[in-house]
Design a protein around this motif. Structure first.
Motif, PDB file in Angstrom:
ATOM      1  N   VAL A  90      44.559  41.483  33.270  1.00  0.00           N
ATOM      2  CA  VAL A  90      44.186  40.644  34.411  1.00  0.00           C
ATOM      3  C   VAL A  90      45.410  40.275  35.231  1.00  0.00           C
ATOM      4  CG1 VAL A  90      43.222  38.406  35.072  1.00  0.00           C
ATOM      5  CG2 VAL A  90      42.115  39.751  33.292  1.00  0.00           C
ATOM      6  N   LEU A  94      46.169  41.217  39.295  1.00  0.00           N
ATOM      7  CA  LEU A  94      46.240  40.186  40.331  1.00  0.00           C
ATOM      8  C   LEU A  94      47.674  39.880  40.765  1.00  0.00           C
ATOM      9  CD1 LEU A  94      43.612  37.679  38.886  1.00  0.00           C
ATOM     10  CD2 LEU A  94      43.270  39.468  40.589  1.00  0.00           C
ATOM     11  N   THR A  97      48.107  39.769  44.562  1.00  0.00           N
ATOM     12  CA  THR A  97      47.030  39.186  45.361  1.00  0.00           C
ATOM     13  C   THR A  97      47.510  38.030  46.220  1.00  0.00           C
ATOM     14  OG1 THR A  97      45.423  39.841  43.694  1.00  0.00           O
ATOM     15  CG2 THR A  97      44.771  38.135  45.236  1.00  0.00           C
ATOM     16  N   LEU A 157      36.004  39.709  39.373  1.00  0.00           N
ATOM     17  CA  LEU A 157      37.260  39.939  40.090  1.00  0.00           C
ATOM     18  C   LEU A 157      37.413  41.381  40.526  1.00  0.00           C
ATOM     19  CD1 LEU A 157      39.705  37.792  37.935  1.00  0.00           C
ATOM     20  CD2 LEU A 157      39.252  37.488  40.373  1.00  0.00           C
ATOM     21  N   ALA A 160      35.742  41.379  43.717  1.00  0.00           N
ATOM     22  CA  ALA A 160      36.354  40.456  44.676  1.00  0.00           C
ATOM     23  C   ALA A 160      37.678  40.987  45.208  1.00  0.00           C
ATOM     24  CB  ALA A 160      36.567  39.096  44.020  1.00  0.00           C
ATOM     25  N   VAL A 161      38.444  41.689  44.368  1.00  0.00           N
ATOM     26  CA  VAL A 161      39.735  42.233  44.813  1.00  0.00           C
ATOM     27  C   VAL A 161      39.536  43.289  45.891  1.00  0.00           C
ATOM     28  CG1 VAL A 161      41.659  43.666  44.062  1.00  0.00           C
ATOM     29  CG2 VAL A 161      40.997  41.696  42.716  1.00  0.00           C
ATOM     30  N   LEU A 168      37.641  35.174  44.808  1.00  0.00           N
ATOM     31  CA  LEU A 168      38.834  35.676  44.137  1.00  0.00           C
ATOM     32  C   LEU A 168      39.573  34.575  43.390  1.00  0.00           C
ATOM     33  CD1 LEU A 168      40.810  38.002  43.618  1.00  0.00           C
ATOM     34  CD2 LEU A 168      41.947  37.421  45.752  1.00  0.00           C
ATOM     35  N   ALA A 171      37.520  32.695  40.548  1.00  0.00           N
ATOM     36  CA  ALA A 171      37.392  33.515  39.347  1.00  0.00           C
ATOM     37  C   ALA A 171      38.724  33.637  38.614  1.00  0.00           C
ATOM     38  CB  ALA A 171      36.863  34.900  39.712  1.00  0.00           C
ATOM     39  N   ALA A 172      39.821  33.799  39.367  1.00  0.00           N
ATOM     40  CA  ALA A 172      41.134  33.917  38.735  1.00  0.00           C
ATOM     41  C   ALA A 172      41.509  32.639  37.995  1.00  0.00           C
ATOM     42  CB  ALA A 172      42.187  34.257  39.790  1.00  0.00           C
ATOM     43  N   CYS A 175      39.599  32.216  34.842  1.00  0.00           N
ATOM     44  CA  CYS A 175      40.234  32.952  33.746  1.00  0.00           C
ATOM     45  C   CYS A 175      41.357  32.132  33.126  1.00  0.00           C
ATOM     46  CB  CYS A 175      40.780  34.283  34.256  1.00  0.00           C
ATOM     47  SG  CYS A 175      39.529  35.548  34.560  1.00  0.00           S
ATOM     48  N   ASP A 231      40.837  47.296  40.920  1.00  0.00           N
ATOM     49  CA  ASP A 231      39.535  47.014  40.328  1.00  0.00           C
ATOM     50  C   ASP A 231      39.347  47.738  38.999  1.00  0.00           C
ATOM     51  OD1 ASP A 231      39.660  49.293  41.997  1.00  0.00           O
ATOM     52  OD2 ASP A 231      37.482  49.479  41.977  1.00  0.00           O
ATOM     53  N   LEU A 234      40.946  45.825  36.185  1.00  0.00           N
ATOM     54  CA  LEU A 234      40.111  44.683  35.834  1.00  0.00           C
ATOM     55  C   LEU A 234      38.902  45.107  35.002  1.00  0.00           C
ATOM     56  CD1 LEU A 234      40.368  42.755  39.194  1.00  0.00           C
ATOM     57  CD2 LEU A 234      41.055  41.876  36.963  1.00  0.00           C
TER      58      LEU A 234
END
Length: 474
Positions: A90, A94, A97, A157, A160-161, A168, A171-172, A175, A231, A234
């Motif tokens: 993960v 990200l 991002t 995610l 969403a990414v 985004l 959800a991040a 986590c 993606d 993920l």
């Protein structure tokens, strides 16, 4: 009547032209090369398979050593390795991002959701432990829930990414909250799975080593999958968390047992009230003096780690160091923090180390000095030094706290102390991260503020050491 022809007149075998001979030779060479490639590829696959099986056997021997296989600590160690592999996947997905968003927008969104994440730790955490103790399979299902939630959020995610969805950041950060909740539930499980041959510090060191292995493997898998897009890495994380969820449910029944345990203040677990507003104060005062002292020092380490994680993320965009890219500097700091974490594990598990209180105090002092250096001399190497010391401080102070809990806290209370203290430390990480987001992006001011915070936690620790504990209620 046949006519005999002279030897010179007989038909000679057909001659092959030079180009024909070359083509035949090329075909033969190609066939030989193809056969060699197939044999080499097969041998390579077999070698990788043998190496993987050998590594798996070594890891299995490592996790089951000293009776850990019989008590279930080996299963928890394997679960932790898979968990960190998912977290690494993960994180890699990200990594860039936040750098793709405007600074003000990213800081505002992260600050909002991080502030919301403080509620479970600061308000609900005192209720979660007692509540889980009243239900069978509480901790296994708590671990499984945190892992299943992260698996679901990793799948969210992944979409969403690609779509740059508004989900985004929620959800991040979901986590992040689930990962911190996993740490609390795991902390409560470790003392219940200890074999006689393994100490609490040794068990946590074993979990840390397994976590490093899982981080490397998960990062490698995610890095390879990320070549096809973030993606896909993920989705790798989703699969990893599904496997971890199954492993958590397969933990032994003794993870859920609280038979014979009492809370920190001596109250039996099965009589523990769920809505006592002064319970946390009584818990803190009932702790042994050395445990309270190092616990407060460790809160400073967690605040420093949370601050450094999020402050640098935005600082590298707003105030970049000339000649250095922001992601590169962050990567160097992360590597330094990981190195410090490993060094702290090695130092903390040596048999000839100073007293835990001395080591924790020394690391707090070093952390203050390096933070001051970073505030005055804003450079790559000053920031990397802070990352290195932060990793050592966090790991070594936690190992010192574990050692003191094992030394000074009775067996019937140890699991409760461990779970409750871990909840406090996770909340402090969130507080440190919130400070890192809210302070202005000026290096001197930011590192100056976190220096004051660490000093303040040290002052609270000194004051706690001078206060006699309240006798436990029987």
């Amino acid at each position: 009547m046949s006519v005999h022809r002279p030897a010179t007149d007989r038909e000679a075998p057909p001659r092959t032209s030079r180009s024909g001979r070359f083509a035949a030779s090329a075909r033969t060479t190609a066939r030989s090369t193809a056969r060699g490639t197939v044999r080499g590829g097969t041998a390579g696959v077999r070698a990788v398979g043998r190496g993987g099986r050998a590594a798996g056997r070594r890891f299995r021997r490592f996790t089951t050593a000293d009776g850990a296989g019989a008590t279930g600590l080996a299963r928890l160690t394997e679960l932790h390795a898979v968990n960190t592999a998912g977290d690494a996947a993960v994180t890699i997905s990200l990594a860039g991002t936040v750098f793709a968003m405007p600074t003000d927008e990213a800081r505002g969104r992260v600050a909002l959701f991080l502030l919301l994440t403080m509620a479970p730790f600061l308000l609900l955490a005192p209720l979660i432990g007692p509540l889980l103790d009243r239900f069978r399979h509480g901790r296994r299902w708590a671990l499984g829930t945190t892992l299943a939630v992260r698996g679901f959020l990793a799948w969210v995610l992944a979409s969403a990414v690609v779509a740059d969805s508004a989900w985004l950041f929620p959800a991040a950060l979901g986590c992040l909250v689930a990962a911190r909740s996993y740490a609390v539930a795991r902390a409560a499980a470790v003392p219940r799975l200890l074999p006689r041959e393994v100490s609490l510090v040794g068990a946590n060191a074993r979990l840390n080593i397994a976590g490093v292995i899982g981080m490397v493997l998960g990062g490698g898998l995610a890095g390879a999958a990320a070549q096809a897009g973030p993606d896909w890495s993920l989705r790798v994380a989703f699969v990893v968390f599904v496997v971890a969820t199954v492993l958590s449910i397969r933990l032994p029944d003794r993870v859920d047992s609280s038979l014979g345990e009492t809370d920190v203040d001596g109250t039996p677990v099965d009589r523990e009230p769920l809505d006592d507003p002064v319970r946390d104060t009584r818990r803190m005062r009932a702790l042994p003096v050395a445990v309270r002292y190092v616990l407060w020092l460790t809160t400073g380490a967690r605040m420093l780690a949370g601050f450094l994680t999020l402050f640098l993320l935005f600082l590298m965009r707003e105030v970049p160091i000339p000649g250095w890219s922001g992601p590169l500097v962050i990567g160097l700091v992360v590597a330094a923090a990981g190195t410090g974490n490993a060094v702290g594990s090695l130092v903390g598990n040596r048999k000839d180390t100073p007293a835990p209180e001395v080591m924790a105090t020394a690391m707090a002092a070093v952390a203050v000095v390096t933070s001051v250096v970073a505030a005055v001399l804003y450079s790559v190497w000053a920031i990397v030094l802070v990352g290195l010391v932060s990793g050592m401080y966090a790991q070594l102070s936690k190992l010192c706290l574990d050692a003191l809990v094992q030394r000074d806290v009775p067996d019937r209370t140890r699991a409760r102390v461990f779970s409750w203290s871990e909840t406090i430390l996770q909340a402090c990480w969130v507080v440190g991260g919130t400070i890192g987001i809210l302070v202005p992006l000026r290096p001197g001011l930011g590192f100056g503020i976190i220096t004051v915070v660490v000093l303040l936690m040290g002052a609270v620790a000194v004051r706690a050491r001078r206060t006699a504990p309240t006798p436990a209620v029987r």
